[in-house]
Scaffold this motif. Structure first.
Motif, PDB file in Angstrom:
ATOM      1  N   ASP A  63       0.826  -1.209   0.000  1.00 17.91           N
ATOM      2  CA  ASP A  63       0.000   0.000   0.000  1.00 17.91           C
ATOM      3  C   ASP A  63       0.862   1.261   0.000  1.00 17.91           C
ATOM      4  N   ASN A  64       1.947   1.237   0.783  1.00 17.58           N
ATOM      5  CA  ASN A  64       2.835   2.398   0.828  1.00 17.58           C
ATOM      6  C   ASN A  64       3.517   2.616  -0.519  1.00 17.58           C
ATOM      7  N   ALA A  65       3.936   1.523  -1.157  1.00 18.73           N
ATOM      8  CA  ALA A  65       4.621   1.640  -2.441  1.00 18.73           C
ATOM      9  C   ALA A  65       3.697   2.208  -3.511  1.00 18.73           C
ATOM     10  N   VAL A  66       2.459   1.738  -3.533  1.00 20.33           N
ATOM     11  CA  VAL A  66       1.508   2.232  -4.538  1.00 20.33           C
ATOM     12  C   VAL A  66       1.170   3.698  -4.270  1.00 20.33           C
ATOM     13  N   SER A  67       0.945   4.049  -3.000  1.00 17.09           N
ATOM     14  CA  SER A  67       0.653   5.437  -2.654  1.00 17.09           C
ATOM     15  C   SER A  67       1.826   6.348  -3.011  1.00 17.09           C
ATOM     16  N   ASP A  68       3.049   5.910  -2.679  1.00 18.61           N
ATOM     17  CA  ASP A  68       4.243   6.699  -3.015  1.00 18.61           C
ATOM     18  C   ASP A  68       4.378   6.872  -4.521  1.00 18.61           C
ATOM     19  N   THR A  69       4.028   5.841  -5.265  1.00 22.22           N
ATOM     20  CA  THR A  69       4.123   5.913  -6.720  1.00 22.22           C
ATOM     21  C   THR A  69       3.278   7.052  -7.269  1.00 22.22           C
ATOM     22  N   PHE A  70       2.047   7.158  -6.795  1.00 15.12           N
ATOM     23  CA  PHE A  70       1.169   8.206  -7.320  1.00 15.12           C
ATOM     24  C   PHE A  70       1.544   9.589  -6.809  1.00 15.12           C
ATOM     25  N   ASP A  71       2.139   9.662  -5.608  1.00 10.68           N
ATOM     26  CA  ASP A  71       2.660  10.955  -5.151  1.00 10.68           C
ATOM     27  C   ASP A  71       3.844  11.385  -6.015  1.00 10.68           C
TER      28      ASP A  71
END
Length: 274
Positions: free
Chosen positions: A133-141
């Motif tokens: 979840d953190n990796a996907v969220s960071d990706t979009f940021d």
């Protein structure tokens, strides 16, 4: 590369890119944000102590960067470098994170809605739920911070995928320079449907062997095999997600399959000597 610098890359790389694209000199920037040139240089080089939010915020504001995704990436990296929540809050209490940049561009939001669940499937192969979840969220940021560059790229999907891959691989355990896929072995349909302990052990050994072989594939072939074999994507959907031609997807899969067949022996039949 130090662990602190590695954790900072998601927000530091876009900040460096924005600075280089601005045409400003270090003297210009120092005069505008009222921080010492040596302090700014230290921050942009990723050396010294983890920077407080105030200097990051002022640089981003001067360079015209959206501060909300930058703040989320900065605070996440601060936690990963063992800064406490109290330290993070102490850095931000006196610095306003304005609400004017909290909503990403409409086309960024539409793109996220289109691919987010597929990105999570890919990340799940390498990471546990929280890290996924953190990796996907960071990706979009990160993508938000470089959205104009993404739109100018010859294929926005490919640009975005490269950010996802970089973000996921930065969090993935590696062995001998290659990503480990061991955790995904326990989530395969074949293993979930086995109830006999002996069969489970045999299937697990074969699955781990396969995943070890997959991890040795070149990056592009690895992604295609993960999407096709472990996530269940069709050729067409993998092509759309990666921003790669259908012919390239099929070619990469053929080469990857040929390699996997060459390194994994066929299963033994009963009565065959080991």
């Amino acid at each position: 590369m130090s662990s602190a610098l590695r954790a900072s890359r998601p927000w530091l790389d876009p900040l460096r890119t924005a600075y280089l694209a601005s045409g400003l000199t270090m003297n210009d920037l120092s005069g505008r944000v009222r921080f010492a040139k040596s302090k700014i240089s230290e921050l942009l080089r990723g050396v010294g102590l983890y920077p407080r939010w105030e200097i990051v915020y002022r640089l981003a504001d001067e360079l015209g960067m959206p501060n909300w995704p930058l703040y989320r990436l900065w605070s996440q990296a601060a936690l990963e470098t063992h800064r406490s929540s109290d330290w993070i809050n102490g850095c931000t209490d006196r610095t306003t994170v304005t609400a004017t940049h909290t909503t990403p561009p409409l086309d960024h939001g539409a793109f996220r809605e289109l691919v987010e669940s597929d990105y999570a499937l890919y990340a799940q192969v390498f990471l546990d739920d929280d890290q996924r979840d953190n990796a996907v969220s960071d990706t979009f940021d990160r993508l938000w911070l470089s959205w104009n560059e993404a739109l100018a790229h010859h294929d926005t999907r490919r640009y975005a995928w490269n950010i996802l891959r970089t973000t996921v691989m930065a969090r993935t355990p590696h062995r001998d320079g290659r990503p480990e896929l061991g955790n995904a072995a326990f989530d395969t349909v074949a293993l979930q449907n086995l109830t006999d302990p002996a069969h489970y052990a045999n299937e697990l050994d074969e699955t781990v062997e396969l995943f070890t072989a997959i991890s040795r594939l070149p990056d592009r072939q690895l992604d295609v095999i993960v999407l096709r074999r472990l996530c269940g994507f069709t050729h067409e959907s993998a092509s759309a997600l990666l921003g790669t031609s259908l012919a390239t997807i099929r070619s990469d899969e053929r080469h990857a399959t040929r390699f996997l067949d060459s390194v994994i022996p066929p299963p033994r039949t009963e009565g065959t000597a080991p």
